[in-house]
Scaffold this active site. Structure first.
Site, short mmCIF file in Angstrom:
data_model
loop_
_atom_site.label_atom_id
_atom_site.label_comp_id
_atom_site.label_asym_id
_atom_site.label_seq_id
_atom_site.Cartn_x
_atom_site.Cartn_y
_atom_site.Cartn_z
CB THR A 1 4.10 9.85 8.77
OG1 THR A 1 2.84 9.35 8.30
CG2 THR A 1 3.98 10.24 10.22
CB THR B 1 1.67 14.30 1.95
OG1 THR B 1 0.70 13.30 1.61
CG2 THR B 1 1.51 15.48 1.05
CB CYS C 1 -4.04 6.43 2.05
SG CYS C 1 -3.59 7.23 0.53
CG PHE C 2 -6.18 2.71 5.07
CD1 PHE C 2 -6.78 3.64 4.24
CD2 PHE C 2 -6.68 1.41 5.05
CE1 PHE C 2 -7.83 3.30 3.41
CE2 PHE C 2 -7.73 1.05 4.24
CZ PHE C 2 -8.31 2.00 3.42
CB ALA D 1 4.76 11.44 -12.68
N GLY D 2 3.13 10.10 -9.61
CA GLY D 2 3.13 8.87 -8.81
C GLY D 2 1.87 8.05 -9.02
C1 UDX Z 1 -7.30 3.39 0.10
C2 UDX Z 1 -8.75 3.83 -0.08
O1 UDX Z 1 -9.56 2.67 -0.35
C3 UDX Z 1 -8.86 4.85 -1.20
O2 UDX Z 1 -10.19 5.34 -1.27
C4 UDX Z 1 -7.90 6.00 -0.92
O3 UDX Z 1 -7.93 6.93 -1.99
C5 UDX Z 1 -6.49 5.50 -0.72
O4 UDX Z 1 -6.46 4.52 0.32
P1 UDX Z 1 -5.69 1.69 -1.13
O5 UDX Z 1 -4.80 1.89 0.04
O6 UDX Z 1 -5.11 1.81 -2.49
O7 UDX Z 1 -6.91 2.70 -1.09
O8 UDX Z 1 -6.32 0.23 -1.06
P2 UDX Z 1 -7.56 -0.44 -0.28
O9 UDX Z 1 -8.26 -1.33 -1.23
O10 UDX Z 1 -8.37 0.53 0.43
O11 UDX Z 1 -6.81 -1.40 0.75
C6 UDX Z 1 -6.04 -0.89 1.82
C7 UDX Z 1 -5.55 -2.03 2.68
O12 UDX Z 1 -6.61 -2.64 3.38
C8 UDX Z 1 -4.87 -3.15 1.89
O13 UDX Z 1 -3.73 -3.59 2.59
C9 UDX Z 1 -5.92 -4.24 1.85
O14 UDX Z 1 -5.40 -5.53 1.71
C10 UDX Z 1 -6.59 -4.05 3.19
N1 UDX Z 1 -7.98 -4.56 3.24
C11 UDX Z 1 -8.94 -4.02 2.46
C12 UDX Z 1 -8.29 -5.60 4.14
O15 UDX Z 1 -7.41 -6.11 4.86
N2 UDX Z 1 -9.58 -6.04 4.19
C13 UDX Z 1 -10.57 -5.53 3.42
O16 UDX Z 1 -11.72 -5.98 3.55
C14 UDX Z 1 -10.25 -4.47 2.53
P1 ADP Z 2 1.20 9.22 -4.49
O1 ADP Z 2 0.91 7.80 -4.08
O2 ADP Z 2 0.53 10.23 -3.59
O3 ADP Z 2 0.96 9.49 -5.93
P2 ADP Z 2 4.05 9.00 -4.99
O4 ADP Z 2 5.18 9.00 -4.01
O5 ADP Z 2 3.76 7.77 -5.78
O6 ADP Z 2 2.77 9.48 -4.18
O7 ADP Z 2 4.28 10.18 -6.04
C1 ADP Z 2 4.60 11.48 -5.72
C2 ADP Z 2 5.55 12.03 -6.80
O8 ADP Z 2 5.73 13.43 -6.56
C3 ADP Z 2 6.95 11.41 -6.80
O9 ADP Z 2 7.22 10.83 -8.08
C4 ADP Z 2 7.90 12.62 -6.51
O10 ADP Z 2 9.11 12.55 -7.24
C5 ADP Z 2 7.05 13.78 -6.98
N1 ADP Z 2 7.44 15.08 -6.39
C6 ADP Z 2 7.64 15.39 -5.09
N2 ADP Z 2 7.95 16.69 -4.94
C7 ADP Z 2 7.96 17.26 -6.18
C8 ADP Z 2 8.18 18.58 -6.69
N3 ADP Z 2 8.48 19.60 -5.88
N4 ADP Z 2 8.11 18.77 -8.02
C9 ADP Z 2 7.80 17.73 -8.83
N5 ADP Z 2 7.55 16.47 -8.43
C10 ADP Z 2 7.63 16.22 -7.12
#
Ligand code: UDX
Ligand code: ADP
Length: 475
Positions: free
Chosen positions: A95, A93, A280-281, A11-12
């Protein structure tokens, strides 16, 4: 196959908003979001919608409409898995911190734990969908665990069967609801046509069919990593040019506009700043690096690794120039940090450039006053690695970093009082309309404004008598 019940594990930031939108757009489907984190689930169920664990514009309105109707949050993992026709795996997930691949490969222990739970508790035919960003071929791991359960001779009475799909999420934090409602594309990877179409049918409730791309499992997994790597690479590219601008008299905003007008390049993701953050990045690029090394492609690995290296360099470059402009020492200097989240409109601080920059400044002995409209003090404490004690007051001055200290200030205007410098690190909209004459009166002289987000009007800042450094501004 008609889907009546969905269960999302996790539920993240991804699971919560994604399931909220599915529930909102598909009133006939019952959506259960489960998590092992009780506190997080309590927050999702809080009657006060300001307390939801994830801040996203538009999210609380959807939660208000759907919660306890066809959208439920609970910790009843076993029960909800057993009743679901479709299960989304949306767990963290990060690193890996140790062992093989440490610092690069993703730690799949949470995904594996989920797959094992699904294998144990699912019943009938279940479509398992990977939603979390995962290394290529993770679907293979999930399949193997589930297949074991399908064919196990000791479970010959078992009526369980599974399909595994990859359906990566492309939402960006801060615009998650919009991205989910009007996605550029929905990607579904799988090797069973019926399963792919069953998931596609859910999205067809609000996404035009031509935007739903069907691929094989591995292309879907790799496309997700590659999308993030390309976006991050653009940011490192433009940030590298910002440093050249500062040396040559060019202006990065003008350069970005000029190159972004080329339709082959496009104008998005060309804002230079303190470097990319977010969960993510960096993780996804490091996954590609790990994968490339694993498959004996060192040139490919070092190409992508340089994107992360440049990002780190940009953050330390900013810290260094702050120290330099403040006469080489930050002892007894008060520095206001404007924004701690990794971008505006989110309370998420994962990999936020503010963390590294604040740590650098603390190491130099600075007293930081941190302002952020959405990030709480506990989170900042955690990120800056202040010693954990139950007494929060005590914590303020106890740090694993030897020097410096910090406090959180909720009032933007008060934060400038007696400060030597203010550093803009997140582009929150409230930072756009600051009264600079007022700020000048409040700050200690000479006062510096460091704008790493191009959020200030330089004329206004300079006319008020303040010194200004702006990212990529060679003037
Ligand atoms: C990113 C991807 O955009 C999204 O598709 C994927 O599912 C998850 O990762 P997010 O990390 O939520 O999304 O935000 P994003 O808007 O992509 O920004 C990432 C970082 O890049 C932020 O720190 C933002 O400030 C920075 N950024 C973005 C810049 O520095 N310059 C830009 O022009 C755009
Ligand atoms: P994301 O940005 O990918 O949504 P988050 O860290 O915000 O990642 O959310 C992931 C969620 O998954 C956390 O709230 C964590 O407690 C939950 N989680 C991890 N492992 C399990 C599991 N085995 N069963 C249920 N929930 C889990």
């Amino acid at each position: 196959m008609q889907i009546k019940k969905i269960c999302c594990i996790g539920a993240g930031y991804v699971g919560g908003p994604t399931m909220a939108v599915i529930a909102d757009k598909c009133p006939s489907i019952h959506v259960d979001v489960v998590d092992i984190n009780k506190k997080r689930i309590q927050k999702w169920n809080s009657p006060n919608l300001e307390e939801l664990p994830v801040y996203e514009p538009g999210l609380k309105e959807i939660i208000k409409r759907c919660r306890n109707k066809n959208l439920k949050f609970s910790t009843s993992i076993k029960e909800k898995i057993s009743k679901a026709d479709m299960i989304f795996i949306s767990v963290n997930t990060p690193t890996k911190k140790k062992g093989f691949g440490a610092g690069k490969a993703s730690d799949l222990k949470w995904v594996e734990a989920c797959a094992r739970q699904v294998a144990l508790y699912a019943s009938g035919h279940t479509i398992v969908v990977e939603k979390s960003t995962l290394p290529v071929r993770t679907a293979g791991v999930i399949k193997e665990i589930l297949n074991e359960c399908e064919v196990s001779p000791r479970k010959s009475h078992s009526n369980k069967t599974f399909d595994v799909l990859s359906n990566p999420e492309f939402l960006a934090e801060g615009s998650a609801i919009n991205d989910l409602i009007t996605p550029d594309r929905v990607l579904i990877g799988g090797d069973t046509q019926i399963a792919i179409e069953t998931l596609a049918k859910i999205y067809q409730n609000w996404v035009p069919n031509e935007k739903i791309l069907r691929t094989n499992l591995w292309s879907s997994e790799l496309a997700k990593l590659t999308s993030n790597a390309f976006l991050a690479q653009r940011i490192s590219s433009i940030n590298s040019i910002s440093a050249i601008c500062e040396q040559t008299g060019a202006d990065i905003r003008e350069v970005s506009k000029a190159i972004g007008s080329d339709s082959r390049i496009g104008s998005k993701f060309l804002n230079s700043g303190p470097g990319f953050g977010g969960s993510c990045f960096k993780k996804d690029i490091l996954n590609i690096v790990y994968l490339s090394e694993y498959f004996g492609l060192p040139e490919v690995a070092s190409f992508w690794e340089s994107v992360v290296q440049l990002n780190n360099w940009q953050q330390h470059r900013i810290s260094k120039l702050i120290v330099r402009k403040l006469f080489g020492t930050l002892s007894n200097k008060k520095i206001v940090i404007l924004g701690f989240a990794f971008k505006a409109n989110t309370n998420d601080t994962r990999e936020s450039p503010a963390i590294n920059i604040c740590k650098d400044l603390l190491e130099e002995g600075a007293s930081l006053v941190i302002h952020d409209p959405k990030v709480c003090s506990e989170q900042i404490n955690f990120d800056l690695k202040f010693e954990s004690t139950n007494n929060f007051e005590e914590q303020q001055n106890k740090t694993l970093i030897e020097e410096g200290n910090w406090i959180k200030e909720n009032d933007l205007s008060d934060s400038f009082k007696d400060a030597d410098a203010a550093v803009f690190l997140t582009e929150w909209s409230e930072y756009k309309n600051i009264n600079w004459d007022d700020v000048y009166e409040k700050m200690r002289k000479p006062s510096w404004i460091f704008d790493a987000r191009s959020i200030t009007n330089p004329m206004e800042v300079r006319n008020a008598g303040l010194n200004l450094w702006r990212i990529g501004d060679g003037l």
